[in-house]
Design an enzyme around this catalytic site. Structure first.
Site, PDB file in Angstrom:
ATOM      1  N   ASP A   1      -8.840   2.745  -2.719  1.00 47.56           N
ATOM      2  CA  ASP A   1      -9.905   3.193  -1.802  1.00 47.56           C
ATOM      3  C   ASP A   1     -11.119   3.694  -2.575  1.00 47.56           C
ATOM      4  O   ASP A   1     -11.435   4.893  -2.582  1.00 47.56           O
ATOM      5  CB  ASP A   1      -9.356   4.280  -0.882  1.00 47.56           C
ATOM      6  CG  ASP A   1      -8.142   3.809  -0.097  1.00 47.56           C
ATOM      7  OD1 ASP A   1      -7.972   2.578   0.022  1.00 47.56           O
ATOM      8  OD2 ASP A   1      -7.377   4.650   0.377  1.00 47.56           O
TER       9      ASP A   1
ATOM     10  N   ASP B   1       0.847  -1.186   0.000  1.00 46.51           N
ATOM     11  CA  ASP B   1       0.000   0.000   0.000  1.00 46.51           C
ATOM     12  C   ASP B   1       0.886   1.241   0.000  1.00 46.51           C
ATOM     13  O   ASP B   1       2.091   1.170   0.300  1.00 46.51           O
ATOM     14  CB  ASP B   1      -0.907  -0.022   1.242  1.00 46.51           C
ATOM     15  CG  ASP B   1      -2.102   0.905   1.109  1.00 46.51           C
ATOM     16  OD1 ASP B   1      -2.345   1.424   0.005  1.00 46.51           O
ATOM     17  OD2 ASP B   1      -2.807   1.105   2.121  1.00 46.51           O
TER      18      ASP B   1
ATOM     19  N   GLU C   1       2.803   4.631  -4.296  1.00 46.66           N
ATOM     20  CA  GLU C   1       2.850   5.418  -5.533  1.00 46.66           C
ATOM     21  C   GLU C   1       4.223   6.075  -5.795  1.00 46.66           C
ATOM     22  O   GLU C   1       4.536   6.241  -6.985  1.00 46.66           O
ATOM     23  CB  GLU C   1       1.748   6.494  -5.512  1.00 46.66           C
ATOM     24  CG  GLU C   1       0.349   5.964  -5.707  1.00 46.66           C
ATOM     25  CD  GLU C   1      -0.214   5.268  -4.462  1.00 46.66           C
ATOM     26  OE1 GLU C   1      -1.197   4.531  -4.584  1.00 46.66           O
ATOM     27  OE2 GLU C   1       0.365   5.454  -3.374  1.00 46.66           O
TER      28      GLU C   1
END
Length: 785
Positions: free
Chosen positions: A522, A443, A446
């Site tokens: 999300d 997670d 990025e």
């Protein structure tokens, strides 16, 4: 920033200290002001007229007045072209060496003063001005890439800083798909899509772009044929798409257009042509076979940010068991860490995590751990100290460690583009395995650094190894998640060589399927978020990532019972079937929505478990062929223009057509059928396609249709393997492939082939082998007669 974005920013950044995120944003600006050269005067450049050409196996090089173009066709029909000396390698997307050129094809003069390459599967034409045209063997145009344009600094900046734009034309009837994970789609409408992996700062819906996983991969479908185009460049960019119009302007077609712009880096491209199945097979051959998840990862999984304690995990697992609901895995989010520090455990909340994992394993439930890349920059933190000793963290142009703010506070970021750092990081997963975890999900990769304004990532001037080439975050950003996935996957393989790793990642890039899958991120709770969930899975599958799924129920808020049930019913037919929610969101256990929802969810879950052998087969076939589990309804008939625009249904493999309910209050829905006979699996009613039918969709189920003649592996009533066969139409035959579960290791699997036919009104099923046909050993259940 719009109002919704501002609310999201306050919510996220307030939880980690608003003032600190303001300092991070200003620090990033100062770092880039010093570390990036100012962009001065620029001049535009185009290739100019051709001055000559040099042939080579598979293609050759065409020289122009102000540039050069290398073109090559592989033996499999894949096309590569690169400007200004751009080569296929190095590339983070490719699985290994570039494919061998076709020795039977080479550059030869064309009739209009240009050149062409003629091969068995594709013809490439290069005009004297620098346009590159991809044609079918019959000469029909699939795409035309116009001469590119560069904007180069007049002086003082390296050549890789040149911006460029590539405009392309496709047939007027073409439809665009792909570009990674896009919440709008799966068909990509007219508009501009950014190529920059981005945390949407909270839950997202169909109007939000970009998201965590972007790829410069377009899948284009037209009457002329199907092709995939990949611009192998990881810099920040934008793709502007415009569909064409037939008969526009005095009866002339207006072609569809695609315009790719990047801030720098090489201008190089790959094109794969053929049927949809052949295209993705060629794409997998180029970028790597999809990782095969362990079989348990095809079962139902439950996650929550905020389990809070081992006691709560036991309570939830017991809830599944007591209600007779299958459960394969439980995922622990960042709250199980000690102060959110990666590779730690909160010993007060989870005093004996290995014991909990062993206890759950006896019940057939695995534990999966979240892993974030950011490491709390705190002396005494073992991971940070180890990383500093290994010189593992990203630095700025002055050689200072780059810090950002994430959940633990001030953090450093490993440079996964360094092979030594990947090996160091992969070794850290030993701690996760000792805690009893059976898999990981990546997670915040990025990567994210909370900032009150500006880009919520690392400074663009941050330095990266880029596997020995050296460079900065402008090039490394989009491949950060990909290289982190590589580090984790290779580390798990070293640590547990006899087990297939289970890994999926929020961010990534082209080729990430080699290391695992992904999930939606999300996604916002609501009916638009439900629709976006399907768009993401379909689009990612066409980019070569077959294993994915959404947060069932949405990430934020509290879904209504109806919305949760419809989401759960959709999730039961997707590869990654996982409920998940934020720490301040409502519950996601099926029994929390009342007895009616629980019973209907039980039916969906039971059907998923009954079809687990089919999912196992689809997983194996995805690895062998690159074909996704979940496919657009036009997969087998891309020439059907009506199906190209169908976005609310999908094929699961070749055998099933699933039509989820994506609209509130609906109890019936229209379903567009591909050609052939299809059976409603609930009623047995047969329908003939192509065409549209109206089917019942009560709360208890969603419409699912089976293709006539299909042979599916299922679990029989006793749990043993069996075959479900849907009667073929008169005068037609059918069949199917079966790959049985061989465990979660690396044992080779055998493909079993079956055929079905009607003989005197009776369905006959036979196994097909190299020696002919033989009787079927498995129990057979015939349906549709």
């Amino acid at each position: 920033m719009d109002g919704r974005g501002l609310v999201r920013s306050i919510k996220v950044f307030g939880s980690v200290g608003g003032l600190r995120t303001v300092r991070v944003a200003w620090r990033q600006r100062r770092t880039d002001a010093w570390g990036l050269p100012a962009r001065g005067p620029e001049r535009a450049r185009v290739p100019g007229l051709a001055t000559g050409a040099e042939a080579a196996p598979g293609g050759g090089t065409v020289s122009f007045a102000r540039s050069s173009l290398r073109v090559s066709v592989s033996a499999g029909g894949t096309v590569f072209w690169g400007w200004d000396g751009a080569e296929p390698l190095p590339s983070y997307a490719l699985a290994g060496e570039a494919p061998d050129p076709d020795p039977r094809a080479s550059l030869e003069p064309d009739t209009d003063g240009g050149w062409r390459i003629v091969s068995e599967r594709v013809t490439v034409a290069v005009s004297r001005h620098g346009a590159v045209e991809i044609r079918t063997p019959g000469g029909v145009m699939l795409r035309r890439d116009l001469p590119p344009r560069w904007w180069e600094p007049v002086a003082g900046e390296p050549a890789d800083g040149a911006r460029w734009v590539q405009r392309s034309e496709v047939p007027a009837d073409a439809r665009f798909f792909g570009l990674g994970g896009r919440s709008a789609g799966p068909r990509l409408r007219d508009g501009t899509y950014r190529l920059w992996n981005t945390d949407p700062k909270g839950s997202f819906g169909p109007g939000d772009d970009p998201l965590s996983l972007t790829m410069p991969v377009q899948f284009v479908v037209s009457d002329a044929g199907t092709h995939l185009v990949f611009h192998d460049n990881s810099w920040d960019g934008r793709v502007t798409l415009a569909e064409g119009e037939e008969g526009a302007g005095s009866g002339h077609d207006r072609p569809g257009t695609s315009e790719v712009r990047t801030d720098g880096g090489p201008l190089r491209c790959w094109v794969v042509v053929g049927t949809p199945a052949r295209v993705l097979h060629g794409w997998a051959a180029l970028t790597g076979a999809p990782a095969l998840p362990p079989d348990w990862a095809l079962g139902p999984q439950h996650a929550r940010w905020g389990f809070g304690s081992a006691r709560e995990v036991r309570r939830v697992v017991a809830g599944y068991r007591e209600r007779g609901l299958a459960l394969s895995a439980v995922h622990l989010d960042i709250d199980h860490y000690d102060g959110h520090r990666v590779f730690t455990v909160d010993r007060e909340r989870f005093p004996d995590l290995p014991g909990l994992a062993a206890e759950l394993a006896e019940q057939g439930v695995r534990l999966v751990s979240i892993v974030d890349p950011a490491v709390k920059a705190e002396p005494g933190n073992a991971v940070y100290d180890s990383g500093r000793a290994a010189d593992a963290f990203v630095r700025d142009a002055r050689g200072r460690e780059v810090h950002g703010v994430v959940w633990p506070g001030e953090c450093a970021y490993p440079d996964f583009t360094d092979p030594a750092v990947r090996e160091w990081w992969g070794g850290l997963y030993e701690e996760r395995l000792r805690q009893g975890f059976a898999g990981v999900w990546h997670d915040m990769n990025e990567p994210v650094s909370f900032a009150a304004f500006g880009d919520t990532t690392l400074p663009r001037s941050a330095r990266h190894a880029l596997d020995g080439r050296g460079g900065d975050h402008r090039e490394a950003h989009n491949v950060y998640g990909l290289t982190m996935a590589r580090a984790g996957y290779e580390g798990l393989r070293r640590l547990r060589p006899d087990e297939r790793p289970f890994l999926f990642s929020r961010s990534g890039w082209a080729g990430m399927q080699r290391y695992g899958g992904t999930w939606s991120g999300d996604v916002s709770t609501g009916w638009p978020g439900l629709r976006a969930s399907l768009a993401l899975v379909l689009g990612l599958g066409l980019c070569g990532v077959p294993y994915s799924g959404p947060d069932v129920g949405g990430f934020d808020g509290s879904p209504t019972p109806e919305l949760f049930l419809r989401w759960y019913q959709l999730g039961a037919w997707l590869p990654l079937f996982r409920t998940h929610a934020a720490i301040d969101a409502g519950r996601r256990e099926p029994w929390e929505f009342g007895p009616e929802v629980l019973e209907h969810a039980r039916v969906a879950l039971a059907e998923r478990e009954r079809l687990r052998p089919y999912f196992t087969t689809l997983a194996r076939l995805a690895r062998m062929t690159g074909a996704p589990y979940v496919r657009p309804v036009w997969w087998g008939t891309p020439e059907d223009r009506v199906l190209r625009d169908c976005e609310d249904a999908f094929l699961l493999g070749d055998a099933l057509l699933v039509a989820p309910v994506l609209t509130r209050g609906a109890d019936r829905r229209a379903v567009r059928l591909p050609r052939g006979r299809w059976y409603d699996t609930a009623t047995g009613q047969a329908y003939e396609g192509p065409g549209q039918v109206l089917l019942d969709a009560p709360l208890s189920r969603v419409p699912v249709l089976a293709r006539a003649g299909a042979v599916l592996p299922v679990r029989g009533e006793d749990g043993a393997p069996a075959l479900e066969v849907w009667a073929p139409a008169a005068g037609r035959t059918g069949g199917g492939l079966v790959v049985r579960d061989t465990g979660d290791g690396w044992e080779p699997a055998e493909i079993e082939r079956y055929q079905s036919r009607l003989v005197d009104g009776r369905v006959v099923v036979e196994r097909v082998t190299d020696d002919g046909v033989s009787e079927v050993e498995l129990p057979v259940r015939v349906r549709g007669l």
